[in-house]
Scaffold this motif. Sequence first.
Motif, PDB file in Angstrom:
ATOM      1  N   UNK A   1     -33.529  20.549  41.982  1.00  0.00           N
ATOM      2  CA  UNK A   1     -33.638  21.206  40.678  1.00  0.00           C
ATOM      3  C   UNK A   1     -34.494  22.449  40.873  1.00  0.00           C
ATOM      4  N   UNK A   2     -34.544  23.306  39.881  1.00  0.00           N
ATOM      5  CA  UNK A   2     -35.357  24.519  39.971  1.00  0.00           C
ATOM      6  C   UNK A   2     -36.760  24.263  39.423  1.00  0.00           C
ATOM      7  N   UNK A   3     -37.729  24.917  40.048  1.00  0.00           N
ATOM      8  CA  UNK A   3     -39.119  24.702  39.643  1.00  0.00           C
ATOM      9  C   UNK A   3     -39.339  25.065  38.183  1.00  0.00           C
ATOM     10  N   UNK A   4     -38.630  26.073  37.702  1.00  0.00           N
ATOM     11  CA  UNK A   4     -38.839  26.470  36.307  1.00  0.00           C
ATOM     12  C   UNK A   4     -38.238  25.480  35.302  1.00  0.00           C
ATOM     13  N   UNK A   5     -37.528  24.453  35.795  1.00  0.00           N
ATOM     14  CA  UNK A   5     -37.058  23.383  34.919  1.00  0.00           C
ATOM     15  C   UNK A   5     -38.163  22.378  34.599  1.00  0.00           C
ATOM     16  N   UNK A   6     -39.193  22.380  35.448  1.00  0.00           N
ATOM     17  CA  UNK A   6     -40.271  21.410  35.259  1.00  0.00           C
ATOM     18  C   UNK A   6     -41.091  21.805  34.051  1.00  0.00           C
ATOM     19  N   UNK A   7     -41.155  20.917  33.100  1.00  0.00           N
ATOM     20  CA  UNK A   7     -41.891  21.175  31.866  1.00  0.00           C
ATOM     21  C   UNK A   7     -42.546  19.872  31.455  1.00  0.00           C
ATOM     22  N   UNK A   8     -43.854  19.813  31.559  1.00  0.00           N
ATOM     23  CA  UNK A   8     -44.537  18.551  31.306  1.00  0.00           C
ATOM     24  C   UNK A   8     -45.179  18.460  29.923  1.00  0.00           C
ATOM     25  N   UNK A   9     -44.670  19.227  28.976  1.00  0.00           N
ATOM     26  CA  UNK A   9     -45.174  19.051  27.627  1.00  0.00           C
ATOM     27  C   UNK A   9     -44.678  17.712  27.079  1.00  0.00           C
TER      28      UNK A   9
ATOM     29  N   UNK B   1     -43.128  16.141  43.240  1.00  0.00           N
ATOM     30  CA  UNK B   1     -42.546  17.352  42.649  1.00  0.00           C
ATOM     31  C   UNK B   1     -43.136  17.662  41.276  1.00  0.00           C
ATOM     32  N   UNK B   2     -43.651  16.632  40.596  1.00  0.00           N
ATOM     33  CA  UNK B   2     -44.166  16.814  39.239  1.00  0.00           C
ATOM     34  C   UNK B   2     -43.092  16.945  38.186  1.00  0.00           C
ATOM     35  N   UNK B   3     -41.838  16.640  38.549  1.00  0.00           N
ATOM     36  CA  UNK B   3     -40.704  16.858  37.629  1.00  0.00           C
ATOM     37  C   UNK B   3     -40.463  15.646  36.736  1.00  0.00           C
ATOM     38  N   UNK B   4     -41.478  15.210  36.037  1.00  0.00           N
ATOM     39  CA  UNK B   4     -41.388  13.961  35.289  1.00  0.00           C
ATOM     40  C   UNK B   4     -40.379  14.025  34.136  1.00  0.00           C
ATOM     41  N   UNK B   5     -40.273  15.186  33.515  1.00  0.00           N
ATOM     42  CA  UNK B   5     -39.295  15.324  32.429  1.00  0.00           C
ATOM     43  C   UNK B   5     -37.904  15.637  32.953  1.00  0.00           C
ATOM     44  N   UNK B   6     -37.851  16.330  34.100  1.00  0.00           N
ATOM     45  CA  UNK B   6     -36.553  16.604  34.720  1.00  0.00           C
ATOM     46  C   UNK B   6     -35.880  15.301  35.132  1.00  0.00           C
ATOM     47  N   UNK B   7     -36.674  14.356  35.626  1.00  0.00           N
ATOM     48  CA  UNK B   7     -36.145  13.040  36.000  1.00  0.00           C
ATOM     49  C   UNK B   7     -35.441  12.402  34.813  1.00  0.00           C
TER      50      UNK B   7
END
Length: 393
Positions: free
Chosen positions: A260-268, A289-295
Motif C-alpha cells: 500500500x502507499x504510505x500516504x494511505x496510512x491514517x491513524x485518526x 508499517x503502522x497501517x492499522x486503518x489500512x488493514x
Amino acid sequence: MNKNILSKNVQDFIDENLFIDTFKFLLKKNVFKKVSNKEIIVQIQSKSKAKDKILKWYNTEGILYPPKINLEQTSSEMTAKYKAQLIRGNSMVDATCGFGIDAHYFSKSFNKVKCFDLNSKLIEIVKYNSNLLKQNNVQYFNEDGIKYCKKTTDIYDLLYIDPSRRNTFNKKVFLLNECHPVINNDINQFLAKFNNILIKCSPLLDLKQTLNQINNIVDIHIIGVKNEVKEILIKIKKNDNCRVKIYCIELTDRSKDISFYFDQINNKEITCSNISTYLYEPSPMLLKSGAFNVIKEIYNLEKLNPNSHLYSSEKLISFQGRHFKISKLLDYNKNNLKVYYNNQANITTRNFPYSVQELRRKHKIKDGGSNYLFFTTDADNNLKILVVNKINE
C-alpha cells in the motif's frame, strides 16, 4: 587466513564437534600443530550459526568462516534472494560487503558486482569462498566503499549499503545516522552515478522519521521470516511521483504479501464494531508499517478498538498474521479466570492495562498449552477476555 584449517582432518574435526563445549575445548592442549584450538572454535561457532541462516554455505565443503560477530548482521539466504530479485541490471556496487551473502545473490542479477569492505581479514575469507562458489563476476576490494562511490566517474545500476549497526564502542545501534557508514539525506548525492540505491536497515527503524530525513525514498520493504521482522529495506531513486510504497513481506508464505502507499496510512479515530466470529492478529510486518486503518480497509475487517490493533470478521479470510476462532467472549474479572488457575494458557495482550507477566502472576496462569487467551479492550472501552482456538493454515 590460516589455510591449514582447510585440511581434511581439521575440517572433519570441525564437522564432528559442532556442539562441543567450546570453553572447555579452549583450555585443552592444541589438537593440531598448525591450527590453534582458538581458530577451530571460530569455525565451529560460526558454522553452527550458518546452519539455520545460510545453508548453501553450511553444505559447501571447504567454506571458511569469520568470527561469529561477523555473521550477526549477515543476511540470511532467504532475505538475500529477495533483495536480488528487486533490481536487475548490468553493474552494481556493494559498499559494505561483510560476509558476502548479499553479493553472492546479487551476482545472479547483475553482470558485474564490485564489493568493498574495510576488514582485510574478512574480505580475504569472502574472496576465497567466492572462488569456491564459482562467483566469476564479482570483484572484491579492501577499501572504503563509500569513498570509492564518491570518486568514481562510472555509472552503475545499483548502490547497495548494509551499514554496520555497531558504533565505535561496539554498542548496537539502529538509527541510520548512528550506523557506519552514516546514512542521511547526503545519500542522494550518489543518484548522479547510481540509478538505484538500496539500504538494508534494522527492524527497529522508525519509518516516519526516516521518510522525514531522507528524500527520494520510493519503496520500503518490511521483510519477515516465520512471523518475525528480519530487516527493512529502503529504496532510493530519482522520483517525480513522490508516493512511497510500503511492502509487507512474509518470505515463508508469499501468498500473504501486502502492499500500500504510505500516504494511505491514517491513524485518526475510526469506527469500531462488536467482536464477531474470527479474530485476527496482524503480523509484526503489518504492525511495523503502522497501517492499522489500512488493514481494516484492505481486508474488509472490523476493528475491536482504535488502539487495540486486533480485527474481527464473520467469515474466515486469508490474512497476513495469526488467525483464531473465538469460542468465548468474557468480561475481565477473577471469576472468569478461575478455570485457568494453575493451568497453562498462551496469553496475548493488546491495549490492556496489565502486561502478560502481570496477568500470569495475578491469576496464577502457567505458560504454554493449547489454550489461547487475548486480553484486550472492546469498542466501548470495556476490558475483555477472548478465549480462542488457533487456526493453522
